[in-house]
Motif scaffolding. Structure first.
Motif, PDB file in Angstrom:
ATOM      1  N   GLN A  14       7.761  12.421  -9.821  1.00  0.00           N
ATOM      2  CA  GLN A  14       8.831  12.110  -8.871  1.00  0.00           C
ATOM      3  C   GLN A  14       8.457  12.483  -7.439  1.00  0.00           C
ATOM      4  OE1 GLN A  14      12.472  13.777 -10.453  1.00  0.00           O
ATOM      5  NE2 GLN A  14      12.545  12.250 -12.064  1.00  0.00           N
ATOM      6  N   LEU A  15       7.166  12.599  -7.167  1.00  0.00           N
ATOM      7  CA  LEU A  15       6.718  12.831  -5.795  1.00  0.00           C
ATOM      8  C   LEU A  15       6.783  11.520  -5.023  1.00  0.00           C
ATOM      9  CD1 LEU A  15       3.562  15.018  -6.481  1.00  0.00           C
ATOM     10  CD2 LEU A  15       5.687  15.765  -5.412  1.00  0.00           C
ATOM     11  N   PRO A  16       7.079  11.577  -3.731  1.00  0.00           N
ATOM     12  CA  PRO A  16       7.050  10.349  -2.945  1.00  0.00           C
ATOM     13  C   PRO A  16       5.618   9.826  -2.844  1.00  0.00           C
ATOM     14  CG  PRO A  16       7.431  12.247  -1.527  1.00  0.00           C
ATOM     15  CD  PRO A  16       7.455  12.749  -2.937  1.00  0.00           C
ATOM     16  N   GLY A  18       3.851   8.868  -0.446  1.00  0.00           N
ATOM     17  CA  GLY A  18       3.103   9.450   0.654  1.00  0.00           C
ATOM     18  C   GLY A  18       2.507  10.809   0.332  1.00  0.00           C
ATOM     19  N   ALA A  19       3.007  11.475  -0.698  1.00  0.00           N
ATOM     20  CA  ALA A  19       2.493  12.781  -1.084  1.00  0.00           C
ATOM     21  C   ALA A  19       1.296  12.665  -2.034  1.00  0.00           C
ATOM     22  CB  ALA A  19       3.591  13.602  -1.750  1.00  0.00           C
ATOM     23  N   LEU A  20       0.985  11.448  -2.438  1.00  0.00           N
ATOM     24  CA  LEU A  20      -0.096  11.213  -3.392  1.00  0.00           C
ATOM     25  C   LEU A  20      -1.305  10.616  -2.688  1.00  0.00           C
ATOM     26  CD1 LEU A  20       2.071   9.442  -6.105  1.00  0.00           C
ATOM     27  CD2 LEU A  20       1.364  11.850  -6.100  1.00  0.00           C
ATOM     28  N   PHE A  21      -2.494  10.937  -3.162  1.00  0.00           N
ATOM     29  CA  PHE A  21      -3.730  10.301  -2.696  1.00  0.00           C
ATOM     30  C   PHE A  21      -4.325   9.613  -3.915  1.00  0.00           C
ATOM     31  CE2 PHE A  21      -8.117   9.770  -1.557  1.00  0.00           C
ATOM     32  CZ  PHE A  21      -8.061   9.449  -0.212  1.00  0.00           C
ATOM     33  N   VAL A  22      -4.291   8.295  -3.895  1.00  0.00           N
ATOM     34  CA  VAL A  22      -4.709   7.507  -5.057  1.00  0.00           C
ATOM     35  C   VAL A  22      -5.995   6.765  -4.728  1.00  0.00           C
ATOM     36  CG1 VAL A  22      -4.038   5.662  -6.645  1.00  0.00           C
ATOM     37  CG2 VAL A  22      -2.307   7.249  -5.766  1.00  0.00           C
ATOM     38  N   SER A  23      -6.987   6.934  -5.596  1.00  0.00           N
ATOM     39  CA  SER A  23      -8.246   6.208  -5.413  1.00  0.00           C
ATOM     40  C   SER A  23      -8.545   5.392  -6.664  1.00  0.00           C
ATOM     41  CB  SER A  23      -9.399   7.162  -5.114  1.00  0.00           C
ATOM     42  OG  SER A  23      -9.659   7.977  -6.225  1.00  0.00           O
ATOM     43  N   THR A  24      -9.324   4.350  -6.473  1.00  0.00           N
ATOM     44  CA  THR A  24      -9.809   3.538  -7.585  1.00  0.00           C
ATOM     45  C   THR A  24     -11.166   2.996  -7.183  1.00  0.00           C
ATOM     46  OG1 THR A  24      -9.203   1.839  -9.202  1.00  0.00           O
ATOM     47  CG2 THR A  24      -8.721   1.355  -6.896  1.00  0.00           C
ATOM     48  N   GLN A  25     -11.823   2.340  -8.123  1.00  0.00           N
ATOM     49  CA  GLN A  25     -13.144   1.821  -7.811  1.00  0.00           C
ATOM     50  C   GLN A  25     -13.274   0.386  -8.280  1.00  0.00           C
ATOM     51  OE1 GLN A  25     -16.059   4.179  -9.781  1.00  0.00           O
ATOM     52  NE2 GLN A  25     -15.628   3.362 -11.793  1.00  0.00           N
ATOM     53  N   LEU A  26     -14.127  -0.336  -7.597  1.00  0.00           N
ATOM     54  CA  LEU A  26     -14.457  -1.708  -7.970  1.00  0.00           C
ATOM     55  C   LEU A  26     -15.747  -1.696  -8.762  1.00  0.00           C
ATOM     56  CD1 LEU A  26     -13.965  -3.825  -4.735  1.00  0.00           C
ATOM     57  CD2 LEU A  26     -12.626  -3.942  -6.820  1.00  0.00           C
ATOM     58  N   GLN A  44      -1.229  -2.862 -11.979  1.00  0.00           N
ATOM     59  CA  GLN A  44      -1.149  -1.876 -13.051  1.00  0.00           C
ATOM     60  C   GLN A  44      -0.650  -0.523 -12.542  1.00  0.00           C
ATOM     61  OE1 GLN A  44      -5.015  -1.982 -14.986  1.00  0.00           O
ATOM     62  NE2 GLN A  44      -4.093  -3.205 -16.614  1.00  0.00           N
ATOM     63  N   LEU A  45      -1.069  -0.152 -11.353  1.00  0.00           N
ATOM     64  CA  LEU A  45      -0.607   1.110 -10.774  1.00  0.00           C
ATOM     65  C   LEU A  45       0.842   1.034 -10.302  1.00  0.00           C
ATOM     66  CD1 LEU A  45      -3.754   2.019  -8.672  1.00  0.00           C
ATOM     67  CD2 LEU A  45      -2.803   3.400 -10.540  1.00  0.00           C
ATOM     68  N   ARG A  46       1.287  -0.173 -10.030  1.00  0.00           N
ATOM     69  CA  ARG A  46       2.614  -0.423  -9.450  1.00  0.00           C
ATOM     70  C   ARG A  46       2.731   0.229  -8.075  1.00  0.00           C
ATOM     71  NH1 ARG A  46       6.630   1.102 -14.098  1.00  0.00           N
ATOM     72  NH2 ARG A  46       4.941   2.473 -14.702  1.00  0.00           N
ATOM     73  N   PHE A  47       1.668   0.054  -7.286  1.00  0.00           N
ATOM     74  CA  PHE A  47       1.625   0.509  -5.902  1.00  0.00           C
ATOM     75  C   PHE A  47       1.309  -0.662  -4.996  1.00  0.00           C
ATOM     76  CE2 PHE A  47       0.162   4.889  -7.504  1.00  0.00           C
ATOM     77  CZ  PHE A  47       1.443   5.392  -7.446  1.00  0.00           C
ATOM     78  N   ASP A  48       1.673  -0.515  -3.732  1.00  0.00           N
ATOM     79  CA  ASP A  48       1.376  -1.548  -2.729  1.00  0.00           C
ATOM     80  C   ASP A  48      -0.013  -1.374  -2.139  1.00  0.00           C
ATOM     81  OD1 ASP A  48       3.926  -2.654  -3.018  1.00  0.00           O
ATOM     82  OD2 ASP A  48       4.759  -1.307  -1.504  1.00  0.00           O
ATOM     83  N   TYR A  49      -0.560  -0.176  -2.252  1.00  0.00           N
ATOM     84  CA  TYR A  49      -1.877   0.104  -1.680  1.00  0.00           C
ATOM     85  C   TYR A  49      -2.508   1.283  -2.409  1.00  0.00           C
ATOM     86  CZ  TYR A  49       0.275   4.109   0.611  1.00  0.00           C
ATOM     87  OH  TYR A  49       0.932   5.286   0.853  1.00  0.00           O
ATOM     88  N   VAL A  50      -3.825   1.421  -2.261  1.00  0.00           N
ATOM     89  CA  VAL A  50      -4.529   2.631  -2.698  1.00  0.00           C
ATOM     90  C   VAL A  50      -5.081   3.308  -1.452  1.00  0.00           C
ATOM     91  CG1 VAL A  50      -5.100   1.848  -5.022  1.00  0.00           C
ATOM     92  CG2 VAL A  50      -6.689   1.390  -3.164  1.00  0.00           C
TER      93      VAL A  50
END
Length: 82
Positions: A14-16, A18-26, A44-50
């Motif tokens: 339940q963190l906003p 903006g409080a998360l740092f999400v990375s992924t790789q190609l 799949q992440l249900r995010f607008d950006y990484v």
């Protein structure tokens, strides 16, 4: 997949966003392949950006085309850092 599991775990905190740092790789190389891969990851992440997009296996494949796609996704706001 790992993205779905990560998405569920992050939402449970339940963190906003903006409080998360999400990375992924190609691991897909090529302009169109890279675009498809990051959009699939974002769905799949249900995010607008990484926050960070990494390139797996950067020593072979269509590196220039892949990098161009990564730069374009950065400009589009889908990726914050490369």
């Amino acid at each position: 997949t790992n993205h779905r599991s990560a998405s569920e775990a992050l939402r449970e905190t339940q963190l906003p966003r903006g409080a998360l740092f999400v990375s992924t790789q190609l691991s897909s190389h090529g302009f169109d392949e890279a675009h498809r891969a990051i959009r699939h990851s974002l769905r799949q992440l249900r995010f607008d950006y990484v926050d960070l997009l990494l390139l797996a296996s950067p020593w072979e494949g269509k590196l220039i085309e892949t990098w161009d796609a990564m730069v374009e996704m950065n400009k589009m706001g889908l990726v914050r850092s490369l």
